[in-house]
Design a protein around this motif. Sequence first.
Motif, PDB file in Angstrom:
ATOM      1  N   UNK B 106      43.480  44.656  26.019  1.00 35.76           N
ATOM      2  CA  UNK B 106      42.059  44.995  26.730  1.00 35.76           C
ATOM      3  C   UNK B 106      41.895  43.703  27.533  1.00 35.76           C
ATOM      4  N   UNK B 109      43.739  44.212  30.825  1.00 28.89           N
ATOM      5  CA  UNK B 109      43.188  45.278  31.730  1.00 28.89           C
ATOM      6  C   UNK B 109      42.116  44.879  32.686  1.00 28.89           C
ATOM      7  N   UNK B 110      41.321  44.268  31.818  1.00 30.85           N
ATOM      8  CA  UNK B 110      40.063  43.886  32.848  1.00 30.85           C
ATOM      9  C   UNK B 110      40.427  42.955  33.838  1.00 30.85           C
ATOM     10  N   UNK B 112      43.321  42.643  35.324  1.00 32.39           N
ATOM     11  CA  UNK B 112      43.831  43.385  36.583  1.00 32.39           C
ATOM     12  C   UNK B 112      42.903  44.150  37.350  1.00 32.39           C
ATOM     13  N   UNK B 113      41.969  44.701  36.717  1.00 37.58           N
ATOM     14  CA  UNK B 113      40.579  45.414  37.627  1.00 37.58           C
ATOM     15  C   UNK B 113      39.996  44.186  38.043  1.00 37.58           C
ATOM     16  N   UNK B 114      40.015  43.219  37.788  1.00 38.42           N
ATOM     17  CA  UNK B 114      39.350  41.970  38.784  1.00 38.42           C
ATOM     18  C   UNK B 114      40.306  41.360  39.750  1.00 38.42           C
ATOM     19  N   UNK B 116      42.712  43.054  40.990  1.00 38.12           N
ATOM     20  CA  UNK B 116      42.897  44.155  42.001  1.00 38.12           C
ATOM     21  C   UNK B 116      41.879  44.140  43.071  1.00 38.12           C
ATOM     22  N   UNK B 117      40.531  43.882  42.657  1.00 37.79           N
ATOM     23  CA  UNK B 117      39.409  44.009  43.678  1.00 37.79           C
ATOM     24  C   UNK B 117      39.326  42.507  44.365  1.00 37.79           C
ATOM     25  N   UNK B 150      51.052  48.437  34.954  1.00 37.08           N
ATOM     26  CA  UNK B 150      50.220  47.658  36.056  1.00 37.08           C
ATOM     27  C   UNK B 150      50.749  48.406  37.292  1.00 37.08           C
ATOM     28  N   UNK B 153      49.951  51.904  37.484  1.00 36.20           N
ATOM     29  CA  UNK B 153      48.522  52.352  37.395  1.00 36.20           C
ATOM     30  C   UNK B 153      47.552  51.789  38.460  1.00 36.20           C
ATOM     31  N   UNK B 154      47.940  51.090  39.290  1.00 36.61           N
ATOM     32  CA  UNK B 154      47.127  50.561  40.698  1.00 36.61           C
ATOM     33  C   UNK B 154      47.466  51.240  41.720  1.00 36.61           C
TER      34      UNK B 154
END
Lengths: 225, 225
Positions: B106, B109-110, B112-114, B116-117, B150, B153-154
């Motif tokens: 968890x 995952x967050x 990675x989201x950050x 990527x942005x 990763x 999925x990115x």
Amino acid sequence: MSKNQKCVVLVSGGMDSCVTAGLAIHEGFNPAFLHVNYGQKTEDREKKAFHDIAQYYSVDKSMEIDMSHLKKIGGSCLTDTDIHIPDTNLDNTDVPISYVPFRNANLLSIAVSWAEVIGAQAIFIGAVEEDSSGYPDCRRTFYDAFEHAIAEGTRPETTIKILTPIIQMSKKEIILTGKRINSPLHLTWSCYKQNDVPCGGCDSCALRARGFQQAGLDDPILNNR
Amino acid sequence: MSKNQKCVVLVSGGMDSCVTAGLAIHEGFNPAFLHVNYGQKTEDREKKAFHDIAQYYSVDKSMEIDMSHLKKIGGSCLTDTDIHIPDTNLDNTDVPISYVPFRNANLLSIAVSWAEVIGAQAIFIGAVEEDSSGYPDCRRTFYDAFEHAIAEGTRPETTIKILTPIIQMSKKEIILTGKRINSPLHLTWSCYKQNDVPCGGCDSCALRARGFQQAGLDDPILNNR
């Protein structure tokens, strides 16, 4: 995998997850429904759809999770109010601006946490590889890789599979499957833009409309208007 | 990987993530600090430590994420008020009751989201395989598997590595490394149970005490009392 086993189903409130939930039940699983609010613009309407579908299927367990921090991170037209939701372009082959960075990994991670606690051995997710908008986290190769991460990162006795029963279906096939197993498509919501009536112009509305047209059926949410 | 690249560092407020952040900076990375509240009992104290460490290192970007839904799911003595935090037993070889199911996935995952942005190509996490309490999501095999997820999925152009520079260190080595690179160990917090003074009796306090003892150093947070 034996019947009547517990599973977690990720249910957004859209057609894909609704039919996926129906298939899980059809195969004899006892589903726990998980809905994630990730700060998308149509969350209120999607949450209503989630509750309606959970009630339709009389599920024992359901949980809503707030992940609106994905909105704080932004990077997608679905969560970032500074990014406009474009009109549909189903011929686009790039990763679209509606891609929420690594969203499905965040959804799966919390689904695995819950599955491990309640003893569920499967997670159903309504990802669609074909006929979709090119999201990298909707491909089976991603789920295979994530399944391996689950095996490595949970208790030794934990076994959790990620099941993606509609991943190779077209929208037409999803709709026809839903009709065959009596999924409540009339309770689902797809529009990215609006909460009251579907805008008809976003990618999600366009995919839905094309699917019903190809299936030779009327969309029940339009008849309900 | 060239120097001065952006990275995301998961910073809990404990010694391991503090030294990990120090190593990222030492290697020339420009770190964005990410703190996750997952509903643990000592969150208030850990958040203070996070802010103190971020200030010490004068980081440009820091973010706090609320994942207290992990508390709703429970299954760990760290988050579930019905489960007592046991006294230390460092000889235990089972997965301990403090394991928060799939927590690190968890968190990653967050992160990675950050990443990527903001365009970060590395995520640092202070996981420790040796000398730890047997958490399955602290093993390098898990991070290798997650790194593969990763990649799948990115976005195609996204490359994000998971760096675990202290994963093979003992607590003694972590402390000595922290001292060598001037990590602010005096600002960290480890106790699972209490927010004011360390309880001294939980696994985390016991590991910390043994580490300082083996390193031949005094724990600065005890001297500060």
